[in-house]
Design a protein around this motif. Structure first.
Motif, PDB file in Angstrom:
ATOM      1  N   ARG A 314       0.827  -1.210   0.000  1.00 47.90           N
ATOM      2  CA  ARG A 314       0.000   0.000   0.000  1.00 47.90           C
ATOM      3  C   ARG A 314       0.857   1.253   0.000  1.00 47.90           C
ATOM      4  N   GLU A 318       0.861   4.187  -2.706  1.00 43.87           N
ATOM      5  CA  GLU A 318       0.649   5.586  -2.353  1.00 43.87           C
ATOM      6  C   GLU A 318       1.794   6.460  -2.868  1.00 43.87           C
ATOM      7  N   HIS A 322       1.447   9.415  -5.582  1.00 42.28           N
ATOM      8  CA  HIS A 322       1.942  10.759  -5.250  1.00 42.28           C
ATOM      9  C   HIS A 322       2.984  11.216  -6.278  1.00 42.28           C
TER      10      HIS A 322
END
Length: 424
Positions: A314, A318, A322
Motif C-alpha cells: 500500500r 501511495e 503521489h
C-alpha cells in the motif's frame, strides 16, 4: 517350585495377595498376607529404608530407560527396576522381626533375584514400545509378574525356625498397624493418581484447544500475536515469516524488540483503531505495518491480540500515486503542478528579501524534425536523455519542468486534438 506353591497356598492370605496385585502395593501388602505361626512385627526404620530404596532405584531405572543417550537404556533401566525390587524385598525382610530365626535357601534366593531382574528388564521395553494404553497395560502386567515372582520365590527361600528365646523389640510395629498404614498410603496414592489424571485430562484439553487456535491463527494471512503487557506469548506463521527473517521464534521475546517506537500506552489505545508503526525485523530492516488490538482471555488470563498487517504494498502504491501526481510520466521531472507550488513558495520566500529569483525557459530546437524522421519513440528517448542531463547539473533547490507549449504541427497526435504540446 513345590516350596513356592506351599508358601503361597498355606502361608499367605490369598485375599491380600489378590489385593496386592490389583492395587500395586505388592510388596507391603504381600508381606501383610504372610502369616507365620509365631509372633511377628516390623522394624520401622528398616521398613522406611526399604521404601526409600525402592523409590530411588525405580526412579533411576525409569530415568535410564527413557534416556536416548544410554545404549539399550530400556533393558538396562528395567533391570535396575528389577534390582530395586530385590533390594526392597530383602531390606523389608530384614525389617521383619519374628520370634525365631530365618534360614535362607540360597538357590531360591538367587532364583528370586534373577526372576525379578529378567521380568523387570522386559517390563520397560514392553511399556515404552508404543504410547498406547495397550502397551502400557502390558508393561504394567509384566512388572507385576516381576514383583510377584520375586516376592513369592524369595518368601519360599525363607524358612522360619521358631525360637522362644528371641523377643520382638518393643518398638516393632504390629502387623495390624502396618496394615492400617499401608492402607492409608495406598488410598493417598490412588487419590493423587486420580487428581493427576484429572489434571492431565484438563491439560490435554487445553493443549487441544491451543493447537486448534494455533491452526486457525496460522491460516490467517495477517500476522497475529498474543502478548501480555511486555512479552509475546504466541504468534502465527505469518508474523514469524514477517518479523523473524532468521528463522527464530517470536514467542518469549519482548514486544519492544519488534515495536521499539510504540509505547505501552499506544498499544492499549489501539483497540479497533489501526495504528501505523514500523516493525523492526530480526535482520535489522524496518517494515511498515498496521496494528489493530483486541483483548482476549488466553490460558485463563487477560491478554492482547495484535493483528499485524504488512502495508508495504500500500505504501508503494501511495508513493507511486503521489509521484505520478507531481511528476511528468515520460521524463520523471516535476510537472506543472509541482512547478506552480515551487514558484509560489519561492515568491513567498523572496518577498521582502534582497535576493534574486530566476526562471529560465529552454527550447529544444528542431525537435519536430526528430519526431518526423525517426518517430515518436526516438523523440521520447531524446526527451528522457535531455531531462537526465539537465537534472544532473541542477543544484539543491533548483527545478526543471518540461514545457507544454501548444503548437500546430502535422504529427498524428494533432489529428486527434488539433493541437499538441512541445513534446512533439
Amino acid at each position: 517350585m513345590l516350596k513356592v506353591y506351599t508358601c503361597i497356598a498355606t502361608q499367605h492370605d490369598l485375599r491380600l495377595v489378590a489385593l496386592a496385585a490389583v492395587i500395586w502395593a505388592t510388596h507391603f501388602i504381600a508381606m501383610l498376607a504372610f502369616q507365620p505361626a509365631v509372633p511377628s512385627g516390623y522394624n520401622i526404620a528398616l521398613t522406611i529404608m526399604s521404601l526409600l530404596a525402592a523409590i530411588a532405584l525405580t526412579g533411576t531405572g525409569l530415568t535410564i530407560g527413557i534416556s536416548p543417550r544410554v545404549p539399550h537404556g530400556r533393558w538396562v533401566g528395567g533391570a535396575i527396576v528389577g534390582g530395586g525390587i530385590a533390594v526392597m524385598h530383602y531390606t523389608g525382610m530384614a525389617a521383619f522381626e519374628i520370634a525365631g530365626r530365618v534360614v535362607w535357601d540360597v538357590p531360591l534366593v538367587a532364583a528370586s533375584i534373577i526372576l525379578g531382574g529378567l521380568f523387570g528388564a522386559a517390563a520397560l521395553p514392553v511399556a515404552l514400545h508404543a504410547n498406547t494404553v495397550k502397551w502400557k497395560s502390558l508393561g504394567a502386567l509384566v512388572l507385576t509378574v516381576a514383583i510377584c515372582s520375586h516376592h513369592f520365590t524369595a518368601m519360599a527361600a525363607a524358612a522360619i525356625m521358631p525360637d522362644p528365646r528371641i523377643v520382638i523389640s518393643a518398638t516393632a510395629l504390629p502387623a495390624d498397624w502396618m496394615a492400617a498404614g499401608v492402607a492409608l498410603v495406598s488410598i493417598l496414592i490412588i487419590l493423587l493418581a486420580i487428581i493427576g489424571l484429572a489434571l492431565d485430562v484438563r491439560d490435554l484439553r487445553r493443549a487441544g484447544e491451543a493447537a486448534r487456535m494455533q491452526e486457525m491463527a496460522d491460516a490467517a494471512v495477517e500476522g497475529l500475536i498474543v502478548c501480555n503487557e511486555t512479552e509475546i506469548v504466541a504468534a502465527n506463521r505469518s508474523f514469524a515469516a514477517l518479523a523473524c527473517v532468521d528463522g527464530s521464534k517470536p514467542a518469549g521475546r519482548p514486544l519492544a524488540s519488534f515495536f521499539p517506537t510504540v509505547s505501552q500506552g499506544e498499544f492499549t489505545g489501539t483497540a479497533q483503531t489501526p495504528l501505523e508503526v514500523g516493525l523492526c525485523a530480526t535482520d535489522g530492516s524496518t517494515v511498515p505495518v498496521e496494528l489493530i488490538r483486541h483483548s482476549i482471555l488466553y490460558a485463563g488470563k487477560q491478554h492482547q491480540v495484535l493483528a499485524v498487517r504488512d502495508i508495504r504494498g500500500r505504501k508503494r502504491a501511495e508513493e507511486e500515486i503521489h509521484f505520478l501526481a507531481h511528476h511528468d510520466p515520460l521524463t520523471k521531472l516535476p510537472n506543472r503542478t509541482s512547478f506552480n507550488e515551487k514558484l509560489e513558495a519561492e515568491f513567498t520566500t523572496h518577498r521582502g528579501a534582497e535576493r534574486c529569483l530566476a526562471v529560465l525557459f529552454l527550447d529544444l530546437d528542431r525537435f519536430k524534425e526528430i519526431n518526423e524522421l525517426f518517430g515518436h519513440l526516438i523523440g521520447d528517448a531524446v526527451l528522457q536523455c535531455v531531462a537526465e542531463k539537465i537534472r544532473g547539473i541542477l543544484k539543491p533547490g533548483q527545478m526543471v519542468v518540461p514545457g507544454r507549449r501548444r503548437v500546430r504541427c502535422d504529427c498524428p497526435r494533432s489529428a486527434e486534438r488539433g493541437l499538441c504540446d512541445a513534446h512533439c
